[in-house]
Design a protein around this motif. Sequence first.
Motif, PDB file in Angstrom:
ATOM      1  N   GLN A 132      61.693  15.650  35.999  1.00 57.48           N
ATOM      2  CA  GLN A 132      63.413  16.202  34.913  1.00 57.48           C
ATOM      3  C   GLN A 132      62.419  15.559  33.620  1.00 57.48           C
ATOM      4  OE1 GLN A 132      65.649  17.273  35.282  1.00 57.48           O
ATOM      5  NE2 GLN A 132      65.394  18.067  37.440  1.00 57.48           N
ATOM      6  N   ARG A 139      60.177  22.741  35.900  1.00 57.67           N
ATOM      7  CA  ARG A 139      60.654  22.811  37.146  1.00 57.67           C
ATOM      8  C   ARG A 139      61.938  23.575  37.975  1.00 57.67           C
ATOM      9  NH1 ARG A 139      64.135  20.216  32.318  1.00 57.67           N
ATOM     10  NH2 ARG A 139      65.917  21.261  32.578  1.00 57.67           N
ATOM     11  N   GLU A 175      69.244  16.986  37.142  1.00 59.07           N
ATOM     12  CA  GLU A 175      68.733  18.171  35.955  1.00 59.07           C
ATOM     13  C   GLU A 175      69.845  18.907  35.721  1.00 59.07           C
ATOM     14  OE1 GLU A 175      67.545  21.190  35.408  1.00 59.07           O
ATOM     15  OE2 GLU A 175      66.517  20.338  36.995  1.00 59.07           O
TER      16      GLU A 175
END
Length: 1036
Positions: A132, A139, A175
């Motif tokens: 993260q 990501r 996220e």
Amino acid sequence: MAADLSVVGLVEEFVVGQHDAPAKDLATGVIDGKCTALEIVEALGASLTNSEPRTRGRGVHLLSQVLLLSYSTLGQKEVEVLVIFYVDRLKDHHLITPYVLQGLKALSMSSVMPEGLAVMVLKALFQELHVQSLLQSDRHSVYSIITNFMDNREQELKGLGADFTFGFIQAMDGEKDPRNLLMAFQISRDLIVNDYDLGSFVEELFEITSCYFPVDFTPPSTDPHGISQDDLVLSLRSVLTATPRFAEFLLPLLVEKLDSDVQNAKVDSLQTLMACCKDYRTKDLKEFLPALWHSIRREVFQTAVEKVETEGLAALQAIATSLSKSVIDSDAEDSLDTFLSNVLQDCEHHLCEPDMKLVWPSAKLLQAAASASYRAWCKITSCIFPLLLEQFNKHKQSSQRWTILGILKIFIKLADNWSRDEEDENSLCAFKDQLCGLVFSALTDSSAQLQTVGTSTLAVLGSQQGLLSPSDIELSVDHLNRLILQENDPQVCAAALEASASISAIHPSAFISKMVPALTRELSTEPMEMKDDVEQPALTRHVMHQRSVRALAAISTHPSVVQKTVPVLLKHLTDLQKESADSKGDVAILTCQSLQLVVEQCKDAGDSSQYFHQMVVPCLLGLAVQASIQASAVGCGSEVPLGVLCEEKVIAALGTVISTAYSHRQTELVSRTISQVVALFLDGNDSFLPENNLSGKFHPFHIPSPPWPQTQLITLLQAAVCSLPKNVVVPQQERLLAQLIELCCTSNHQFTYTSAAKCVAGLINKYPAGEQLDGVLRDVLKKMDNELQRNAGDCSQPSSRTRIFTLLLWLTKSLVLRYHPVAAALTDKLMALLTDPELGAEAADGFSLLVSDSTDVLNKATHADVRIMYRQRFFTENVSKLVQGFHAAGKDNKSNYLKALSHVLNSLPKQVLLTQLPSLLTLLLEALSCPDQVVQLSTLGCLHPLLLEAPHIMGLHIETLVSKMLHLTTSPAMKVRISSLQCMHALTKLPSHVILPHKARVIQALAKPLDDKKRLVRREAVVARGEWFLLGSPGR
């Protein structure tokens, strides 16, 4: 090999020269086998060991770009070496990490990766990276790597056990990007659905996904990714509802969100609950049933939002359905019974309240629960039916009885949802006598509203197999007879017709013995047969005749009924022909429409279809032919009435009956009878007509001048031959075409030559492609050209050119529909006629026919060859020609081009029209000044959606738009005034800075339409002027 490709040079150009193109060249070399990935690694040696992180990153970047393009050509050994290299690079500087992830992403897609390397990669990702803290694209690469391995290396990943689940939870936690969330939700769902080991991390997996519930996301207007809120909602829902193991966490969350004040959260929670119930069982739901029921009941009783109420009822049904699937043990509690008891306890007392405020919400809740299963329906109806029946007898007001009867009807109708064995007794039998008494009392009530709901309830009762006794059915038919023939309220009559249609399909004998004779007697009663002491206007008897005809058609739902009702309708048609009253034409048309409805209802019944072809169609043709022969004998100029069957509208209505009969796909049946119809028209062979006792000869193609009463029956021929399925060959087709074309060129009767032109078009449209069709078209074109040129400018022969133009128009349409190459030449001929002084206006109107749907021929119902998007193709091929013709035409002919163009534009879908807007807008604005009201109306119809969908382009012409549309608000034509006012309303959707300067002028001008003599115009003026008044106000 490496030297041949100058690998070292390309590497140096990429790393040092900072050029990206060499990556593609190197990838091509790997794919073609001219170099290997390991040779590129070797050439990158100095770059990969450089002390400067950016240089090392540039080297890894090049290798990753090559692998993304060539991963499918790598060998197993190469993949192994590269994976080990990239895993080691994860420990390098953070500037290199994005390129490492790209390389691992490429390698994760390789099908030759040795076993064990996927696990090594994932362990390294989970240990070395804090996902993260990476950029969104990085990501996304991590999620892509996990997804690829789950697709290709499932068993290896499952060998990690719960460690894999825990690693993913850590990677996903926090996220926020919607693109990544879609991937993360999909991975979460796959973990559950594909039976990965969740271990002790079930609650953790739920927590990291449920924190996004409910989804609150509004995509930016410039979002290039096209991710909508619904995408995220559905993706998250698929995770939360993927396993009953989430039930103990999810159901309390749903109850919590249902108690919030956010409507979207409530709707999302209810929809998620419905999805859960598909897989949840009693043990998963049991603990939370009271809380769920309390929340759903509150939403239905108190919400003012229809969407929330609808979803709440659906969720209640889903819960009851899930409980209905549970197996009942002898010692265990019946959860469905307990749940329904709670529902009944909270709802049934509202059914007894004097003010009846919560009757309908309670009924909706009970209906939703009863819809779940037959067991639920039996439980609820056994409790509330006695209560509702008691309340009906207790309340004396019609409105209250109407409510109760409406609720009963809903629950009776629910019984159709479940099939029963014939030997099983209908559960409604216990209440049958009370229900019948209640319904029959409603049918005799003075309230039309109560009679209507009583009639529809009777229809539902009558459709229940084995419920009503023969005496109940006979009494029901008596009531329906009375309502159809005596009740003044048209809504009650319509409900009675609908009920008769549904009940007659199940109980035909009662209608044959009772309703058919009553309707027959009514049709045989004439207005002069009224009693002397009763004043009854003839209109009432006329209405009764209409109702009788409609009723005969409505009850013709069973073959045995059809054979009783159709002869009555045919006899009525015969009687109408014998009468001379002018008002009988409408009744004859209604009779034909009723026959057509019967044909449509019986299209799937073999016996009825055969009956129509062998008995009804010959009878209709016999009536029409006999009427035409008698009219021919009397003389066309005689003052003696020719009968209703010689009226054009009645003949057209007869054609719809024949067309419907021949359009059915029973090819063997229609093939046998169509040859007889063709022989009748070509040779006068009337041997198949009933009784075969015509009073003269029938020769509609007789040369030189057949009488028009006979030639106008070409409409019936067209209805038959042009409605045939494509696999049925029209007998004597070449000869028939020749005769029809000759009739088009010689007949002076408009209805005749128009019908003949339609018939030619219908036959040509289905004619098999080939030399034979080409020859027919050449002959027709030559004949049309000769006729048009020979009579051009001859004022004594205007009808001759009109006849040929009609044939040209319909022939063009038939070929345009099937994409035939000759269609372009025929369209050019029509465009050339736009400048013709005699036919220019007709040619312009003809473009409307080319692009609009035809009701009697050249449509899907008659099996015509209609290609997809033919309008768009016609527009594309001809719009430029119309625009060029407009600019080249003289002042007198410009309106014809504008009219033709507006007809074509009006037929286009809005999306297609928007793409052509910039090039055509100037022409459309000019069309508003055309004096032709058809052009004005058509153009306004084109501009209205454009004002809403393309405000920025339309705003460039605001001055012209406002001036011209304000002028049209005072047009003599009401439709033009209404349409122009609607466009003035749409103008308010343009940007404020564009339209505000015109506000005062428009408001003043729109004051005049407020006093228009037509109510519809005044209504549009009020709406438009109100919107202009509000322009510039706060919040606008």
